[in-house]
Design a protein around this motif. Structure first.
Motif, short mmCIF file in Angstrom:
data_model
loop_
_atom_site.label_atom_id
_atom_site.label_comp_id
_atom_site.label_asym_id
_atom_site.label_seq_id
_atom_site.Cartn_x
_atom_site.Cartn_y
_atom_site.Cartn_z
N PHE A 6 0.83 -1.20 0.00
CA PHE A 6 0.00 0.00 0.00
C PHE A 6 0.87 1.26 0.00
O PHE A 6 0.56 2.23 -0.69
N PHE A 7 1.98 1.22 0.75
CA PHE A 7 2.84 2.41 0.72
C PHE A 7 3.48 2.56 -0.67
O PHE A 7 3.61 3.68 -1.18
N GLY A 8 3.85 1.42 -1.27
CA GLY A 8 4.41 1.46 -2.64
C GLY A 8 3.42 2.09 -3.60
O GLY A 8 3.79 2.93 -4.43
N ALA A 9 2.14 1.72 -3.47
CA ALA A 9 1.09 2.28 -4.33
C ALA A 9 0.93 3.78 -4.08
O ALA A 9 0.69 4.56 -5.00
N LYS A 10 1.08 4.17 -2.81
CA LYS A 10 1.01 5.60 -2.48
C LYS A 10 2.22 6.33 -3.07
O LYS A 10 2.10 7.41 -3.62
N PHE A 11 3.38 5.68 -2.93
CA PHE A 11 4.63 6.31 -3.36
C PHE A 11 4.65 6.55 -4.87
O PHE A 11 5.08 7.59 -5.33
N ASN A 12 4.18 5.54 -5.66
CA ASN A 12 4.21 5.73 -7.12
C ASN A 12 2.86 6.24 -7.65
O ASN A 12 2.63 6.23 -8.86
N ASN A 13 2.01 6.66 -6.73
CA ASN A 13 0.70 7.26 -7.07
C ASN A 13 -0.29 6.29 -7.69
O ASN A 13 -1.37 6.70 -8.11
N SER A 14 0.08 5.01 -7.81
CA SER A 14 -0.86 4.08 -8.44
C SER A 14 -2.07 3.82 -7.54
O SER A 14 -3.08 3.27 -7.99
N VAL A 15 -1.98 4.23 -6.28
CA VAL A 15 -3.15 4.12 -5.40
C VAL A 15 -4.31 4.96 -5.95
O VAL A 15 -5.49 4.67 -5.70
N GLU A 16 -3.96 5.98 -6.76
CA GLU A 16 -5.01 6.82 -7.35
C GLU A 16 -5.93 6.02 -8.26
O GLU A 16 -7.10 6.34 -8.41
N GLU A 17 -5.38 4.96 -8.89
CA GLU A 17 -6.21 4.11 -9.75
C GLU A 17 -7.42 3.60 -8.97
O GLU A 17 -8.53 3.52 -9.47
N LEU A 18 -7.16 3.26 -7.71
CA LEU A 18 -8.23 2.74 -6.86
C LEU A 18 -9.10 3.85 -6.31
O LEU A 18 -10.33 3.76 -6.29
N LEU A 19 -8.44 4.93 -5.88
CA LEU A 19 -9.19 6.00 -5.22
C LEU A 19 -10.15 6.71 -6.17
O LEU A 19 -11.20 7.18 -5.74
N VAL A 20 -9.80 6.79 -7.45
CA VAL A 20 -10.69 7.47 -8.39
C VAL A 20 -11.76 6.53 -8.94
O VAL A 20 -12.69 6.96 -9.59
N SER A 21 -11.60 5.24 -8.68
CA SER A 21 -12.57 4.26 -9.20
C SER A 21 -13.78 4.17 -8.25
O SER A 21 -13.74 4.68 -7.14
N PRO A 22 -14.84 3.52 -8.70
CA PRO A 22 -16.02 3.44 -7.81
C PRO A 22 -15.93 2.34 -6.74
O PRO A 22 -16.92 2.06 -6.08
N VAL A 23 -14.75 1.75 -6.55
CA VAL A 23 -14.63 0.66 -5.57
C VAL A 23 -14.90 1.20 -4.16
O VAL A 23 -14.26 2.16 -3.73
#
Lengths: 257, 312
Positions: free
Chosen positions: A84-101
């Motif tokens: 999760f920190f890796g996803a935050k670090f490379n911003n790929s967490v945004e893929e999830l945050l902007v989705s309707p999940v």
């Protein structure tokens, strides 16, 4: 999202997580196998043969449940915190945050990804332990329940750490300075009966004591603490951690501006 | 027809007190190709961030195809595809996995995600790279990957934040063709860009935002018609004489073969050519000195760099 779409989203996160740790198996699956084998050889065989019995079992049999739980705890925690920190670090967490999940599905996906690694490592370590000790699980259902609850709990702790972490140092501070001492002082290598009343009382504040003893009771049928109380404490910790994780996700703290 | 996007009195105040949006209102019609322009720190990234759900608004309302984001953001999100300015995928993942995973986040079954991934990777010229890790792609390919990813769930509204930043001109033109194609097929597109030529070529309607306020919101045609003066560069077939008199036109001699002429609103280029012909001067080619939208942009916002709004 309808229930079917939510299931697809959950399954997608889970598969992504599994694919991640399998892709880097020399960093995720091999080290616990090597480390635990060394523990078995050094503490169980070389030193353990001189210690004799503990709690009515050979020292090797006594430490195996604690070492298995140690693997579950560290791997569950580190899987979620690093992913999760890796996803935050490379911003790929945004893929999830902007989705309707829904947020609960995001949490469930990451947690179950960590649980799957915790269980896989537990199976590997258990198989290795069979080369060193005879194990017979006394209470199978309780053993599985304790492993699952422990793994879920430490995955959520890892998630919280990842949300608050600003850099890679921040995700190693908690495992190094908090988790490892708690594990070592949680009765993995000794019975609490060996401690003075004062230190036994201090140990009662350590959540890892309940994790290790609950699991040891499931496998060996002996425990230094009341198993019902250990189970209740684990359940309580899970509820509190889940509530805090959902609070972080719902408010977007440290994730959204 | 329901508007694709309706923004009413949208406000954003950051914890440090900076007021990035001071109550903007905007409507984007379904099927439109819309440009949202503004200098750095004007508030366009904040506006886009609120639509992306990465920034929480302080006030106002946003509706996406009639769905209020305060009432049902997940439903509204299903209609939006997002291409952010910064690369935000896991560079260690394979191209195909990034797209299929994205489909999963929108609840698409794996088989359908695979099918859509193939469709858009083919269209954007990335199919051959589908098994490559994202980090192995060039900058332009990474931009196209983000567009393909945003389209996997086939959104009705596509929002692109600086989609061609750092992309060479050939690649940029092929991306323009692709965006025009999906717009013709019915996808509403909102674009922010620093390439004003890009906005002028692609967009039918435009809003210009500055210091957290909409300073202009009109059709591109109407906006450009407000331009009072266009400056043309004329390349002459023969050397220019030392002095030139073009009655009614302001002109400057750049070098022996180049003339810079201001053509005011109401004046015609034909009239200018007639005057040049009368003096025996032949024009071999002609071009705008600056992009017309750029001139309009400068006339609205001023040429000096504006004080940046700290959006951190």
């Amino acid at each position: 999202m309808n229930p079917n779409e939510k299931w697809v989203a959950f399954y997608t996160i889970l598969i992504k997580e599994i694919r991640r740790y399998l892709r880097i198996w020399p960093q995720t699956l091999l080290p616990p196998a090597i480390t635990m084998t060394l523990y078995f050889v050094i503490f169980g065989t070389l030193i353990g043969s001189r210690i004799g019995e503990m709690g009515g079992f050979t020292y090797m049999q006594f430490v195996v449940p604690g070492l298995i739980m140690m693997s579950v705890v560290t791997n569950s925690y580190s899987n979620v915190v690093s992913s999760f920190f890796g996803a935050k670090f490379n911003n790929s967490v945004e893929e999830l945050l902007v989705s309707p999940v829904p947020n609960v599905i995001i949490l469930a996906g990451y947690v179950m990804g960590g649980v799957s690694r915790g269980l896989l490592v537990a199976i590997i370590v258990t198989c290795l332990s069979l080369f060193f000790a005879d194990l017979e699980v006394k209470h199978f259902g309780l053993t599985v329940a304790i492993v699952l609850m422990t793994s879920v709990l430490f995955c959520m702790f890892g998630f919280i750490n990842a949300v608050f972490a600003n850099n890679f140092d921040d995700i190693s501070i908690v495992p190094t300075f908090i988790l490892t001492p708690l594990i070592y002082l949680g009765g993995v290598f000794y019975s609490l009966d060996l401690l003075s009343d004062f230190w036994a009382g201090v140990s009662a504040l350590n959540p890892l004591v309940y994790v290790v003893n609950g699991f040891r009771y499931g496998v060996l049928g002996v425990s230094d603490v009341d198993v019902g109380f250990a189970f209740a404490m684990l359940a309580l910790f899970n509820v509190v951690a889940f509530s805090f994780c959902m609070y972080l996700l719902n408010t977007g703290k440290r994730l959204r501006q | 027809m329901t508007a694709a996007l309706t923004i009413s009195n949208l406000q954003k105040r950051y914890p440090n007190g900076v007021e990035a949006l001071k109550g903007i209102s905007l409507e984007v019609a379904e099927g439109d190709f819309f440009a949202l322009l503004g200098p750095n720190g004007a508030g366009k990234s904040t506006t886009i961030g609120i639509l992306f759900s990465l920034i929480n608004k302080s006030g106002g309302s946003v509706q996406i195809f009639g769905v209020d984001i305060d009432e049902n953001f997940p439903l509204a999100k299903k209609s939006i595809g997002i291409v952010p300015q910064e690369f935000n995928f896991n560079v260690f993942e394979r191209v195909i996995d990034i797209l299929v995973t994205q489909g999963g986040y929108y609840g698409l079954p794996a088989a359908l995600s695979q099918q859509r991934a193939e469709k858009y990777l083919q269209k954007l010229g990335l199919w051959e790279k589908r098994f490559d890790r994202a980090r192995e792609l060039s900058g332009g390919m990474k931009r196209r990957l983000m567009i393909a990813r945003a389209l996997v769930h086939e959104p009705r509204l596509l929002i692109l934040d600086e989609p061609t930043a750092g992309v060479d001109i050939e690649m940029r033109r092929s991306m323009w063709d692709f965006l025009r194609e999906i717009n013709v097929d019915g996808t509403t597109i909102i674009l922010t860009t620093h390439y004003l030529e890009e906005a002028e070529m692609l967009c039918r309607n435009i809003a210009i935002i500055d210091h957290g306020l909409i300073v202009k919101n009109s059709s591109m045609r109407d906006l450009l018609q407000q331009l009072h003066t266009e400056v043309f560069m004329l390349d002459m077939a023969t050397s220019l004489p030392p002095s030139i008199a073009l009655t009614g036109y302001s002109c400057r001699r750049v070098d022996d073969h180049t003339l810079e002429v201001d053509v005011d609103k109401g004046q015609t280029v034909n009239q200018l050519f007639s005057l040049l012909s009368e003096q025996g001067l032949e024009v071999s080619s002609m071009r705008n000195k600056a992009n017309r939208l750029e001139e309009m942009f400068v006339s609205l916002l001023g040429p000096a760099p504006l004080e940046a709004v700290d959006e951190s």
